[in-house]
Design a protein around this motif. Structure first.
Motif, PDB file in Angstrom:
ATOM      1  N   ARG A  47      25.046  44.199 -35.645  1.00  0.00           N
ATOM      2  CA  ARG A  47      24.905  43.144 -36.648  1.00  0.00           C
ATOM      3  C   ARG A  47      24.774  41.753 -36.040  1.00  0.00           C
ATOM      4  O   ARG A  47      24.125  40.875 -36.622  1.00  0.00           O
ATOM      5  N   ALA A  48      25.372  41.530 -34.887  1.00  0.00           N
ATOM      6  CA  ALA A  48      25.322  40.205 -34.274  1.00  0.00           C
ATOM      7  C   ALA A  48      24.030  39.943 -33.512  1.00  0.00           C
ATOM      8  O   ALA A  48      23.738  38.791 -33.169  1.00  0.00           O
ATOM      9  N   VAL A  49      23.238  40.985 -33.256  1.00  0.00           N
ATOM     10  CA  VAL A  49      22.065  40.813 -32.399  1.00  0.00           C
ATOM     11  C   VAL A  49      20.744  41.116 -33.103  1.00  0.00           C
ATOM     12  O   VAL A  49      19.683  40.717 -32.602  1.00  0.00           O
ATOM     13  N   VAL A  50      20.771  41.807 -34.233  1.00  0.00           N
ATOM     14  CA  VAL A  50      19.540  42.096 -34.976  1.00  0.00           C
ATOM     15  C   VAL A  50      19.264  40.935 -35.941  1.00  0.00           C
ATOM     16  O   VAL A  50      20.165  40.511 -36.673  1.00  0.00           O
ATOM     17  N   PRO A  51      18.054  40.399 -35.950  1.00  0.00           N
ATOM     18  CA  PRO A  51      17.745  39.267 -36.832  1.00  0.00           C
ATOM     19  C   PRO A  51      18.023  39.584 -38.299  1.00  0.00           C
ATOM     20  O   PRO A  51      17.858  40.720 -38.749  1.00  0.00           O
ATOM     21  N   ARG A  52      18.445  38.529 -39.026  1.00  0.00           N
ATOM     22  CA  ARG A  52      18.737  38.672 -40.447  1.00  0.00           C
ATOM     23  C   ARG A  52      18.172  37.473 -41.191  1.00  0.00           C
ATOM     24  O   ARG A  52      18.259  36.347 -40.720  1.00  0.00           O
ATOM     25  N   GLY A  53      17.589  37.713 -42.351  1.00  0.00           N
ATOM     26  CA  GLY A  53      17.038  36.640 -43.152  1.00  0.00           C
ATOM     27  C   GLY A  53      15.529  36.719 -43.269  1.00  0.00           C
ATOM     28  O   GLY A  53      14.872  37.541 -42.618  1.00  0.00           O
ATOM     29  N   VAL A  54      14.975  35.857 -44.124  1.00  0.00           N
ATOM     30  CA  VAL A  54      13.541  35.818 -44.401  1.00  0.00           C
ATOM     31  C   VAL A  54      12.987  34.482 -43.942  1.00  0.00           C
ATOM     32  O   VAL A  54      13.495  33.422 -44.322  1.00  0.00           O
ATOM     33  N   HIS A  55      11.952  34.536 -43.105  1.00  0.00           N
ATOM     34  CA  HIS A  55      11.316  33.329 -42.595  1.00  0.00           C
ATOM     35  C   HIS A  55       9.811  33.497 -42.754  1.00  0.00           C
ATOM     36  O   HIS A  55       9.159  34.152 -41.926  1.00  0.00           O
ATOM     37  N   GLY A  56       9.264  32.948 -43.831  1.00  0.00           N
ATOM     38  CA  GLY A  56       7.856  33.143 -44.130  1.00  0.00           C
ATOM     39  C   GLY A  56       7.583  34.603 -44.446  1.00  0.00           C
ATOM     40  O   GLY A  56       8.194  35.180 -45.348  1.00  0.00           O
ATOM     41  N   THR A  57       6.692  35.215 -43.685  1.00  0.00           N
ATOM     42  CA  THR A  57       6.373  36.634 -43.903  1.00  0.00           C
ATOM     43  C   THR A  57       7.218  37.558 -43.029  1.00  0.00           C
ATOM     44  O   THR A  57       7.029  38.768 -43.059  1.00  0.00           O
ATOM     45  N   THR A  58       8.141  36.989 -42.251  1.00  0.00           N
ATOM     46  CA  THR A  58       8.959  37.784 -41.330  1.00  0.00           C
ATOM     47  C   THR A  58      10.334  38.063 -41.937  1.00  0.00           C
ATOM     48  O   THR A  58      11.011  37.142 -42.408  1.00  0.00           O
ATOM     49  N   ILE A  59      10.733  39.333 -41.903  1.00  0.00           N
ATOM     50  CA  ILE A  59      12.026  39.756 -42.438  1.00  0.00           C
ATOM     51  C   ILE A  59      12.832  40.363 -41.299  1.00  0.00           C
ATOM     52  O   ILE A  59      12.379  41.285 -40.620  1.00  0.00           O
ATOM     53  N   GLY A  60      14.028  39.850 -41.082  1.00  0.00           N
ATOM     54  CA  GLY A  60      14.902  40.439 -40.089  1.00  0.00           C
ATOM     55  C   GLY A  60      15.383  41.801 -40.531  1.00  0.00           C
ATOM     56  O   GLY A  60      15.693  42.017 -41.705  1.00  0.00           O
ATOM     57  N   ALA A  61      15.445  42.749 -39.594  1.00  0.00           N
ATOM     58  CA  ALA A  61      15.840  44.114 -39.946  1.00  0.00           C
ATOM     59  C   ALA A  61      17.278  44.191 -40.440  1.00  0.00           C
ATOM     60  O   ALA A  61      17.656  45.149 -41.107  1.00  0.00           O
ATOM     61  N   GLY A  62      18.085  43.189 -40.117  1.00  0.00           N
ATOM     62  CA  GLY A  62      19.464  43.175 -40.587  1.00  0.00           C
ATOM     63  C   GLY A  62      19.649  42.584 -41.964  1.00  0.00           C
ATOM     64  O   GLY A  62      20.786  42.499 -42.457  1.00  0.00           O
ATOM     65  N   THR A  63      18.567  42.190 -42.623  1.00  0.00           N
ATOM     66  CA  THR A  63      18.643  41.642 -43.972  1.00  0.00           C
ATOM     67  C   THR A  63      19.014  42.743 -44.956  1.00  0.00           C
ATOM     68  O   THR A  63      18.471  43.849 -44.897  1.00  0.00           O
ATOM     69  N   THR A  64      19.935  42.461 -45.856  1.00  0.00           N
ATOM     70  CA  THR A  64      20.363  43.492 -46.808  1.00  0.00           C
ATOM     71  C   THR A  64      19.365  43.612 -47.954  1.00  0.00           C
ATOM     72  O   THR A  64      18.598  42.691 -48.251  1.00  0.00           O
ATOM     73  N   LEU A  65      19.408  44.749 -48.621  1.00  0.00           N
ATOM     74  CA  LEU A  65      18.540  44.961 -49.777  1.00  0.00           C
ATOM     75  C   LEU A  65      18.865  43.955 -50.874  1.00  0.00           C
ATOM     76  O   LEU A  65      17.967  43.488 -51.582  1.00  0.00           O
ATOM     77  N   ALA A  66      20.152  43.617 -51.029  1.00  0.00           N
ATOM     78  CA  ALA A  66      20.548  42.654 -52.053  1.00  0.00           C
ATOM     79  C   ALA A  66      19.935  41.291 -51.785  1.00  0.00           C
ATOM     80  O   ALA A  66      19.539  40.575 -52.720  1.00  0.00           O
ATOM     81  N   GLU A  67      19.845  40.896 -50.525  1.00  0.00           N
ATOM     82  CA  GLU A  67      19.231  39.612 -50.186  1.00  0.00           C
ATOM     83  C   GLU A  67      17.738  39.630 -50.466  1.00  0.00           C
ATOM     84  O   GLU A  67      17.165  38.634 -50.936  1.00  0.00           O
ATOM     85  N   LEU A  68      17.086  40.752 -50.204  1.00  0.00           N
ATOM     86  CA  LEU A  68      15.640  40.842 -50.402  1.00  0.00           C
ATOM     87  C   LEU A  68      15.268  40.846 -51.879  1.00  0.00           C
ATOM     88  O   LEU A  68      14.253  40.253 -52.264  1.00  0.00           O
ATOM     89  N   GLU A  69      16.072  41.506 -52.704  1.00  0.00           N
ATOM     90  CA  GLU A  69      15.689  41.648 -54.110  1.00  0.00           C
ATOM     91  C   GLU A  69      15.725  40.328 -54.868  1.00  0.00           C
ATOM     92  O   GLU A  69      15.132  40.211 -55.947  1.00  0.00           O
ATOM     93  N   THR A  70      16.410  39.321 -54.325  1.00  0.00           N
ATOM     94  CA  THR A  70      16.525  38.039 -55.022  1.00  0.00           C
ATOM     95  C   THR A  70      15.749  36.922 -54.342  1.00  0.00           C
ATOM     96  O   THR A  70      15.781  35.780 -54.818  1.00  0.00           O
ATOM     97  N   ASP A  71      15.051  37.213 -53.253  1.00  0.00           N
ATOM     98  CA  ASP A  71      14.343  36.178 -52.519  1.00  0.00           C
ATOM     99  C   ASP A  71      12.940  35.990 -53.082  1.00  0.00           C
ATOM    100  O   ASP A  71      12.121  36.912 -53.060  1.00  0.00           O
ATOM    101  N   PRO A  72      12.610  34.794 -53.579  1.00  0.00           N
ATOM    102  CA  PRO A  72      11.285  34.593 -54.203  1.00  0.00           C
ATOM    103  C   PRO A  72      10.133  34.665 -53.222  1.00  0.00           C
ATOM    104  O   PRO A  72       8.975  34.786 -53.639  1.00  0.00           O
ATOM    105  N   GLU A  73      10.405  34.572 -51.909  1.00  0.00           N
ATOM    106  CA  GLU A  73       9.333  34.668 -50.925  1.00  0.00           C
ATOM    107  C   GLU A  73       8.871  36.108 -50.701  1.00  0.00           C
ATOM    108  O   GLU A  73       7.804  36.342 -50.126  1.00  0.00           O
ATOM    109  N   ILE A  74       9.656  37.072 -51.160  1.00  0.00           N
ATOM    110  CA  ILE A  74       9.365  38.474 -50.913  1.00  0.00           C
ATOM    111  C   ILE A  74       8.363  38.985 -51.950  1.00  0.00           C
ATOM    112  O   ILE A  74       8.495  38.695 -53.141  1.00  0.00           O
ATOM    113  N   PRO A  75       7.346  39.756 -51.546  1.00  0.00           N
ATOM    114  CA  PRO A  75       6.408  40.328 -52.524  1.00  0.00           C
ATOM    115  C   PRO A  75       7.133  41.145 -53.593  1.00  0.00           C
ATOM    116  O   PRO A  75       8.151  41.787 -53.319  1.00  0.00           O
ATOM    117  N   ALA A  76       6.595  41.128 -54.803  1.00  0.00           N
ATOM    118  CA  ALA A  76       7.255  41.756 -55.947  1.00  0.00           C
ATOM    119  C   ALA A  76       7.547  43.236 -55.697  1.00  0.00           C
ATOM    120  O   ALA A  76       8.616  43.733 -56.083  1.00  0.00           O
TER     121      ALA A  76
END
Length: 277
Positions: A47-76
């Motif tokens: 968890r401390a070394v795998v990227p997390r979060g959304v930056h433009g079109t790039t999604i860190g593999a450590g990003t949770t599903l809950a974070e993705l479902e509410t992020d307006p930058e993510i495709p529907a």
């Protein structure tokens, strides 16, 4: 069992392999360990070394599903797939990287029958209970891949980056063969780091399941349109997420006696998804 908590990606890579397993959200790995379906002498907390979060079109593999479902930058399609994937508790812990590597929910595999995926010579589902099993790619193994986000990422044409290479999400999966029973192409110890998800003109994810919420897909349909080109991918219909060449390709399905209903569901969902685009 030993828990290692590396502080760098290099240290994590060095700790993986030789019987160790990467641990992030744990919603997939921990139940497999408890059921003795996976053995590990060492767990490597990444968890401390795998990227997390959304930056433009790039999604860190450590990003949770809950974070993705509410992020307006993510495709529907990906937002909807994440929202439909599991209960709120699981979505708040499970990561997108781990979700892509889900094991089958086939009860024969889960009960450790000597099936094809376990190194045996037969698929017990083909002759046994198989109402929730595959309608494509089921010649050797009739299990159905359970990941909703994987189908969405396949339709979106996403690219995956590991600590060793980059490749399309489609190349992460493979049908099992006599020589290799695995359904992913990751090398031992290879760690998923990021996903690049192009922004489509429009996209959607639709899902049929046993309950209205919090169930694995009987059939999931992801569709994405970019510059006049439409890609369709299915969940719950094959041992791997399934890219559908066209709606007419559903005519090529090979359902088992008690999975023919899935073809009808897929036709309806594909039609609705294309209308939604």
């Amino acid at each position: 069992m030993r828990l290692v908590q590396p502080e760098s990606l290099e240290a994590a890579a060095a700790a993986l392999g030789n019987g160790s397993r990467a641990l992030a959200g744990g919603t997939e790995l921990v139940p497999l360990l408890r059921s003795r379906l996976v053995d590990a002498e060492t767990l490597v907390d990444v968890r401390a070394v795998v990227p997390r979060g959304v930056h433009g079109t790039t999604i860190g593999a450590g990003t949770t599903l809950a974070e993705l479902e509410t992020d307006p930058e993510i495709p529907a399609a990906l937002r909807e797939a994440c929202a439909l994937a599991a209960s709120p508790q699981l979505r708040s812990m499970g990561t997108i990287g781990g979700n892509l590597l889900q094991a089958t929910r086939c009860w024969y595999w889960r009960l450790r029958y000597p099936c094809f995926l376990h190194g045996g010579s037969v698929c017990h589902a083909r002759e046994g209970a198989h109402r929730e099993h595959a309608i494509f790619g089921n010649e050797r193994c009739a299990s159905a891949h359970p990941s909703d986000p994987a189908a969405a990422l396949l339709a979106l044409g996403a690219t995956l980056r590991t600590d060793r290479r980059s490749f399309p999400v489609a190349d992460l999966y493979r049908l099992p063969t006599e020589d290799d029973r695995d359904v992913t192409t990751l090398e031992p110890g290879e760690l998923i780091l990021e996903l690049d998800v192009p922004a489509p003109d429009s996209s959607v994810y639709l899902k049929a399941m046993e309950r209205q919420r919090y169930a694995f897909p009987l059939v999931g349909v992801a569709a994405a349109r970019t510059a006049g080109t439409t890609r369709i991918a299915l969940a719950g219909v094959a041992p791997v997420p399934w890219l559908l060449a066209s709606p007419e390709a559903l005519d090529e399905a090979t359902p088992l006696p008690r999975t023919a209903y899935k073809v009808d569901i897929a036709r309806a969902l594909v039609r609705r998804a294309l209308e939604a685009l």
